[in-house]
Design a protein around this motif. Sequence first.
Motif, PDB file in Angstrom:
ATOM      1  N   THR A   9      12.128   7.224  15.191  1.00 25.10           N
ATOM      2  CA  THR A   9      12.053   5.768  15.069  1.00 25.10           C
ATOM      3  C   THR A   9      12.193   5.131  16.452  1.00 25.10           C
ATOM      4  OG1 THR A   9      14.434   5.561  14.682  1.00 25.10           O
ATOM      5  CG2 THR A   9      13.010   5.768  12.741  1.00 25.10           C
ATOM      6  N   ASP A  62       4.885  -0.358   9.036  1.00 21.30           N
ATOM      7  CA  ASP A  62       5.984   0.032   9.915  1.00 21.30           C
ATOM      8  C   ASP A  62       5.892   1.495  10.345  1.00 21.30           C
ATOM      9  OD1 ASP A  62       7.166  -2.480   9.940  1.00 21.30           O
ATOM     10  OD2 ASP A  62       8.330  -2.087   8.134  1.00 21.30           O
ATOM     11  N   THR A  63       4.702   2.062  10.301  1.00 18.48           N
ATOM     12  CA  THR A  63       4.487   3.439  10.751  1.00 18.48           C
ATOM     13  C   THR A  63       3.437   3.468  11.850  1.00 18.48           C
ATOM     14  OG1 THR A  63       5.025   4.348   8.559  1.00 18.48           O
ATOM     15  CG2 THR A  63       3.817   5.780  10.076  1.00 18.48           C
ATOM     16  N   HIS A 106       8.805  13.324  14.577  1.00 19.18           N
ATOM     17  CA  HIS A 106       8.992  12.194  13.653  1.00 19.18           C
ATOM     18  C   HIS A 106      10.295  11.509  14.046  1.00 19.18           C
ATOM     19  CE1 HIS A 106       9.430  10.627   9.234  1.00 19.18           C
ATOM     20  NE2 HIS A 106       9.026   9.687  10.073  1.00 19.18           N
ATOM     21  N   GLN A 138      11.791  -2.299  13.977  1.00 23.16           N
ATOM     22  CA  GLN A 138      11.947  -0.851  14.066  1.00 23.16           C
ATOM     23  C   GLN A 138      10.839  -0.198  13.257  1.00 23.16           C
ATOM     24  OE1 GLN A 138      15.341   1.348  12.226  1.00 23.16           O
ATOM     25  NE2 GLN A 138      15.746   2.015  14.324  1.00 23.16           N
ATOM     26  N   VAL A 139      10.185   0.787  13.863  1.00 27.05           N
ATOM     27  CA  VAL A 139       9.067   1.450  13.200  1.00 27.05           C
ATOM     28  C   VAL A 139       9.270   2.959  13.222  1.00 27.05           C
ATOM     29  CG1 VAL A 139       7.410  -0.382  13.717  1.00 27.05           C
ATOM     30  CG2 VAL A 139       7.736   1.476  15.345  1.00 27.05           C
ATOM     31  N   ASP A 140       8.638   3.621  12.270  1.00 27.74           N
ATOM     32  CA  ASP A 140       8.607   5.080  12.252  1.00 27.74           C
ATOM     33  C   ASP A 140       7.517   5.549  13.211  1.00 27.74           C
ATOM     34  OD1 ASP A 140      10.619   5.574  10.371  1.00 27.74           O
ATOM     35  OD2 ASP A 140       9.242   5.280   8.693  1.00 27.74           O
ATOM     36  N   THR A 191      11.974   0.844  18.472  1.00 25.49           N
ATOM     37  CA  THR A 191      11.836  -0.595  18.322  1.00 25.49           C
ATOM     38  C   THR A 191      10.676  -1.086  19.169  1.00 25.49           C
ATOM     39  OG1 THR A 191      14.213  -0.831  17.952  1.00 25.49           O
ATOM     40  CG2 THR A 191      12.992  -2.820  18.543  1.00 25.49           C
ATOM     41  N   ALA A 197      10.442   9.019  21.039  1.00 25.54           N
ATOM     42  CA  ALA A 197       9.771   8.114  20.107  1.00 25.54           C
ATOM     43  C   ALA A 197       9.447   6.787  20.781  1.00 25.54           C
ATOM     44  CB  ALA A 197      10.646   7.888  18.870  1.00 25.54           C
ATOM     45  N   HIS A 198      10.380   6.266  21.593  1.00 29.11           N
ATOM     46  CA  HIS A 198      10.130   5.011  22.297  1.00 29.11           C
ATOM     47  C   HIS A 198       9.003   5.172  23.304  1.00 29.11           C
ATOM     48  CE1 HIS A 198      10.668   1.788  25.262  1.00 29.11           C
ATOM     49  NE2 HIS A 198      11.207   1.093  24.272  1.00 29.11           N
TER      50      HIS A 198
END
Length: 211
Positions: free
Chosen positions: A181, A104-105, A179, A189-191, A183, A153-154
């Motif tokens: 999060t 999930d990263t 850093h 949902q990922v980091d 989707t 992030a997206h």
Amino acid sequence: MRYYLYVSGTKLDMLYEQIPPKLLKRLAVEAKVDLKVLSVAVQSPRADVTSYDKLDLVEAYLEREFDVSWMTEPRPWFRGDLELRVAGYGSPEGPTFMTGRDGDTVIALIGSAHHLLGQRTAPETIQASYSMLPSLFRLLDDTPGREHGQDPAHDVLEFAELMTEPPVYGEFLARRLLHGTATGRDGRQVDIVVGTPLYVAMADEDTRREA
């Protein structure tokens, strides 16, 4: 020995010159560099050592002074290894973008394609640095097939999901830039970890470190 894909000479020189001379001498001993290099470092820490000698010393300095973390829990400096898709070969005056996913990263590394091994060019021909977030977002905005106006992030995740370059398994050491999060297409949902690499080198999957 490492088979390097990317080494940022700009970051390397900047960091190397900031190491206190007395500490540089100790690091040369601790890093077990070549005896000839060690002799030069002890006598004159700023002597003309090779880039790879400098990299050994800078890496030892960062490990000693900055508590380098793993990529899934990124501190200001972090390292990792995973399959990376690398964009930027063939355009040394532009950016390189490297990305991979570990559970999930999602890791995204941004830098100047000039530093990819095999396409060096004269420094005076480079008009811009691509190791900062503004350059990354200009790259994302110029990418066709993307929606614009999303959160950072997206945007990074969407760009990473569009990449189709064949992956290469690599290890890296990078400075964290972002850093957050987001989707992904699968609804998970990922980091999102964005950094700018000091180096990226080919690695063997059977030596993969467990996060």
